[in-house]
Design a protein around this motif. Structure first.
Motif, PDB file in Angstrom:
ATOM      1  N   ALA A 168       0.820  -1.186  -0.013  1.00  0.00           N
ATOM      2  CA  ALA A 168       0.017  -0.060  -0.179  1.00  0.00           C
ATOM      3  C   ALA A 168       0.775   1.173  -0.111  1.00  0.00           C
ATOM      4  O   ALA A 168       0.499   2.292  -0.799  1.00  0.00           O
ATOM      5  CB  ALA A 168      -0.909   0.126   1.306  1.00  0.00           C
ATOM      6  N   ALA A 169       2.076   1.226   0.712  1.00  0.00           N
ATOM      7  CA  ALA A 169       2.924   2.268   0.754  1.00  0.00           C
ATOM      8  C   ALA A 169       3.517   2.892  -0.363  1.00  0.00           C
ATOM      9  O   ALA A 169       3.631   3.538  -1.055  1.00  0.00           O
ATOM     10  CB  ALA A 169       3.867   2.143   1.772  1.00  0.00           C
ATOM     11  N   LEU A 221      24.071   4.876  -5.585  1.00  0.00           N
ATOM     12  CA  LEU A 221      22.514   4.905  -5.201  1.00  0.00           C
ATOM     13  C   LEU A 221      22.373   3.520  -4.084  1.00  0.00           C
ATOM     14  O   LEU A 221      22.714   2.421  -4.641  1.00  0.00           O
ATOM     15  CB  LEU A 221      21.762   4.632  -6.269  1.00  0.00           C
ATOM     16  CG  LEU A 221      22.003   5.885  -6.971  1.00  0.00           C
ATOM     17  CD1 LEU A 221      20.755   5.760  -8.322  1.00  0.00           C
ATOM     18  CD2 LEU A 221      21.937   7.136  -6.563  1.00  0.00           C
ATOM     19  N   CYS A 222      22.146   3.919  -2.964  1.00  0.00           N
ATOM     20  CA  CYS A 222      21.874   3.047  -2.006  1.00  0.00           C
ATOM     21  C   CYS A 222      20.462   3.043  -1.136  1.00  0.00           C
ATOM     22  O   CYS A 222      19.677   4.113  -1.275  1.00  0.00           O
ATOM     23  CB  CYS A 222      23.106   3.159  -1.039  1.00  0.00           C
ATOM     24  SG  CYS A 222      24.564   3.020  -1.391  1.00  0.00           S
ATOM     25  N   GLY A 223      20.165   2.306  -0.052  1.00  0.00           N
ATOM     26  CA  GLY A 223      18.976   2.101   0.581  1.00  0.00           C
ATOM     27  C   GLY A 223      19.559   1.841   1.896  1.00  0.00           C
ATOM     28  O   GLY A 223      20.363   2.420   2.641  1.00  0.00           O
ATOM     29  N   HIS A 224      18.753   0.899   2.492  1.00  0.00           N
ATOM     30  CA  HIS A 224      18.822   0.371   3.893  1.00  0.00           C
ATOM     31  C   HIS A 224      18.733   1.101   5.014  1.00  0.00           C
ATOM     32  O   HIS A 224      18.083   0.697   6.102  1.00  0.00           O
ATOM     33  CB  HIS A 224      20.393  -0.273   3.817  1.00  0.00           C
ATOM     34  CG  HIS A 224      20.815  -1.093   4.990  1.00  0.00           C
ATOM     35  ND1 HIS A 224      19.952  -2.192   5.627  1.00  0.00           N
ATOM     36  CD2 HIS A 224      21.837  -1.082   5.746  1.00  0.00           C
ATOM     37  CE1 HIS A 224      20.611  -2.805   6.525  1.00  0.00           C
ATOM     38  NE2 HIS A 224      21.900  -2.285   6.838  1.00  0.00           N
ATOM     39  N   LEU A 225      19.095   2.181   4.984  1.00  0.00           N
ATOM     40  CA  LEU A 225      18.854   3.068   6.400  1.00  0.00           C
ATOM     41  C   LEU A 225      17.790   3.662   6.553  1.00  0.00           C
ATOM     42  O   LEU A 225      17.451   4.484   7.686  1.00  0.00           O
ATOM     43  CB  LEU A 225      20.077   4.237   6.218  1.00  0.00           C
ATOM     44  CG  LEU A 225      21.654   3.835   6.378  1.00  0.00           C
ATOM     45  CD1 LEU A 225      22.334   4.784   6.260  1.00  0.00           C
ATOM     46  CD2 LEU A 225      21.580   2.732   7.393  1.00  0.00           C
ATOM     47  N   HIS A 226      16.726   3.820   5.453  1.00  0.00           N
ATOM     48  CA  HIS A 226      15.184   4.221   5.783  1.00  0.00           C
ATOM     49  C   HIS A 226      15.331   5.755   5.961  1.00  0.00           C
ATOM     50  O   HIS A 226      14.540   6.284   6.539  1.00  0.00           O
ATOM     51  CB  HIS A 226      14.743   3.521   6.783  1.00  0.00           C
ATOM     52  CG  HIS A 226      14.059   2.077   6.536  1.00  0.00           C
ATOM     53  ND1 HIS A 226      12.885   1.604   6.321  1.00  0.00           N
ATOM     54  CD2 HIS A 226      14.959   1.160   5.942  1.00  0.00           C
ATOM     55  CE1 HIS A 226      12.869   0.419   6.110  1.00  0.00           C
ATOM     56  NE2 HIS A 226      14.002   0.017   5.919  1.00  0.00           N
ATOM     57  N   PRO A 265      15.505   7.450   1.345  1.00  0.00           N
ATOM     58  CA  PRO A 265      14.472   7.152   2.330  1.00  0.00           C
ATOM     59  C   PRO A 265      13.761   5.943   2.023  1.00  0.00           C
ATOM     60  O   PRO A 265      13.795   5.443   0.968  1.00  0.00           O
ATOM     61  CB  PRO A 265      13.706   8.385   2.629  1.00  0.00           C
ATOM     62  CG  PRO A 265      13.623   8.980   1.247  1.00  0.00           C
ATOM     63  CD  PRO A 265      14.861   8.825   0.844  1.00  0.00           C
ATOM     64  N   GLY A 266      13.239   5.047   3.091  1.00  0.00           N
ATOM     65  CA  GLY A 266      12.425   3.907   2.717  1.00  0.00           C
ATOM     66  C   GLY A 266      11.242   4.354   2.217  1.00  0.00           C
ATOM     67  O   GLY A 266      10.630   5.136   2.564  1.00  0.00           O
ATOM     68  N   VAL A 267      10.577   3.220   1.404  1.00  0.00           N
ATOM     69  CA  VAL A 267       9.230   3.225   1.084  1.00  0.00           C
ATOM     70  C   VAL A 267       8.339   2.752   2.102  1.00  0.00           C
ATOM     71  O   VAL A 267       7.228   3.526   2.521  1.00  0.00           O
ATOM     72  CB  VAL A 267       8.903   2.238  -0.203  1.00  0.00           C
ATOM     73  CG1 VAL A 267       7.518   2.078  -0.485  1.00  0.00           C
ATOM     74  CG2 VAL A 267       9.574   2.855  -1.390  1.00  0.00           C
ATOM     75  N   ILE A 268       8.608   1.724   2.854  1.00  0.00           N
ATOM     76  CA  ILE A 268       7.597   1.150   3.930  1.00  0.00           C
ATOM     77  C   ILE A 268       7.621   2.117   5.204  1.00  0.00           C
ATOM     78  O   ILE A 268       6.634   2.262   5.797  1.00  0.00           O
ATOM     79  CB  ILE A 268       8.076  -0.196   4.305  1.00  0.00           C
ATOM     80  CG1 ILE A 268       6.798  -0.739   5.061  1.00  0.00           C
ATOM     81  CG2 ILE A 268       9.209  -0.390   4.816  1.00  0.00           C
ATOM     82  CD1 ILE A 268       6.892  -2.394   5.156  1.00  0.00           C
ATOM     83  N   THR A 269       8.667   2.614   5.676  1.00  0.00           N
ATOM     84  CA  THR A 269       8.891   3.498   6.843  1.00  0.00           C
ATOM     85  C   THR A 269      10.199   4.088   6.650  1.00  0.00           C
ATOM     86  O   THR A 269      11.170   4.013   5.717  1.00  0.00           O
ATOM     87  CB  THR A 269       8.964   2.451   7.966  1.00  0.00           C
ATOM     88  OG1 THR A 269      10.152   1.764   8.094  1.00  0.00           O
ATOM     89  CG2 THR A 269       7.837   2.035   8.678  1.00  0.00           C
ATOM     90  N   GLY A 283       5.572   7.211   6.578  1.00  0.00           N
ATOM     91  CA  GLY A 283       5.839   8.056   5.697  1.00  0.00           C
ATOM     92  C   GLY A 283       6.808   7.638   4.442  1.00  0.00           C
ATOM     93  O   GLY A 283       8.044   7.806   4.883  1.00  0.00           O
ATOM     94  N   ALA A 284       6.274   7.173   3.340  1.00  0.00           N
ATOM     95  CA  ALA A 284       6.984   6.716   2.448  1.00  0.00           C
ATOM     96  C   ALA A 284       7.787   7.790   1.647  1.00  0.00           C
ATOM     97  O   ALA A 284       7.252   9.052   1.528  1.00  0.00           O
ATOM     98  CB  ALA A 284       6.105   6.009   1.278  1.00  0.00           C
TER      99      ALA A 284
END
Length: 289
Positions: free
Chosen positions: A27-28, A204-209, A225-229, A245-246
């Motif tokens: 949903a996010a 380009l990275c993620g992981h840290l939200h 930033p993360g999609v889910i939280t 907050g996605a």
């Protein structure tokens, strides 16, 4: 030559839908993509890991379906890499090498490196390289010597529009948040040596939200930033506070000021609602005053 990328990460969709904290990542994701639907002139969608919260093929397929529909409407490729929540078997079954054309067909070339899912493709002259920093059962990331040697060989000659490197675990941390060093890419200087003097425009990275910018061997590193939280950095530096907050990033490459990283947020009336607070050292849930 310019390129515009929608950079997503940490969708955390499982076979049952909600993640381990009860948040509906699908949903996010749908809400975020709806809110960025009018962003113009995108050339590529990137998802930098933790595609499936439970590592399942079903979770990866659900994300592929939603992101793939968004990409197909714009006739652009969509590219994925593994994260610490992913499992290589589920990822590969759903996403192959992680590089997909607008119609969902395989794109590019997988790395000839045993035990990892890394690949390279060309998007209108831009070389897109995904790396696999997954260490099964661990939160931190590692790139082995064979994968780094493959990366160096790929970058030995320049691409028409330069290159980007995508991996889940950021090759940097902040002294102000001590626990980050234990969850990011280990031995980042090894990756730095492979990037030095190459045509890489951004990592380009993620992981840290949460959004974070830095450099590695003079190369810009961006954490979306993360999609889910997202992680709320107003918490004490010894705690991890996750809130709803996605978010995502629009990355503009080329031009006189590139790369430019523009963070976008979903229009979520529940954004900022606390989901969890825990101590990253002990793993204990915390109730704050």
């Amino acid at each position: 030559m310019t390129h515009r990328i929608l950079h997503l990460s940490d969708t955390h969709v499982s076979r049952t839908g909600p993640d381990e904290d009860g948040v509906d990542g699908l949903a996010a994701l749908r809400g975020l993509l709806y809110d960025v639907r009018r962003v113009q002139e995108l050339d590529l969608v990137v998802v930098s890991g933790d595609v499936a919260d439970d590592g399942s093929e079903a979770g990866c397929r659900a994300v592929r379906s939603v992101v793939g529909e968004f990409a197909a409407e714009r006739s652009i490729p969509h590219v994925y890499c593994t994260g610490n929540h992913d499992r290589r078997d589920g990822f590969a079954a759903a996403l192959g090498s992680g590089h997909l054309a607008a119609d969902g067909s395989p794109l590019g070339r997988a790395a000839d490196v045993d035990g990892v899912i890394a690949a390279v493709s060309d998007v209108a002259g831009l070389r897109v390289i995904t790396l696999d920093s997954l260490v099964p059962g661990e939160t931190y990331g590692v790139l082995g010597r064979a994968q780094l040697d493959w990366l160096a060989a790929e970058l030995a000659s320049p691409a028409p529009a330069g290159s980007i490197v995508v991996l889940h675990h950021p090759p940097m941390s902040m002294d102000a948040i001590p626990y980050l060093k234990s969850v990011v890419l280990q031995d980042p200087e090894e990756l730095g040596r492979a990037l030095a003097g190459t045509d890489v425009q951004a990592v380009l990275c993620g992981h840290l939200h949460h959004q974070l910018a830095g450099q590695l061997s003079t190369k810009p590193v961006w954490v979306t930033p993360g999609v889910i939280t997202r992680i709320d950095l107003t918490a004490p530096s010894t705690l991890v506070r996750g809130v709803l907050g996605a978010g995502a990033t629009v990355v503009d490459l080329g031009g006189p000021f590139g790369p430019i990283f523009h963070t976008v947020h979903a229009r979520d009336p529940q954004a900022g609602t606390e989901v969890y607070v825990y101590d990253p050292v002990t793993g204990d849930d915390i109730t704050e005053d």
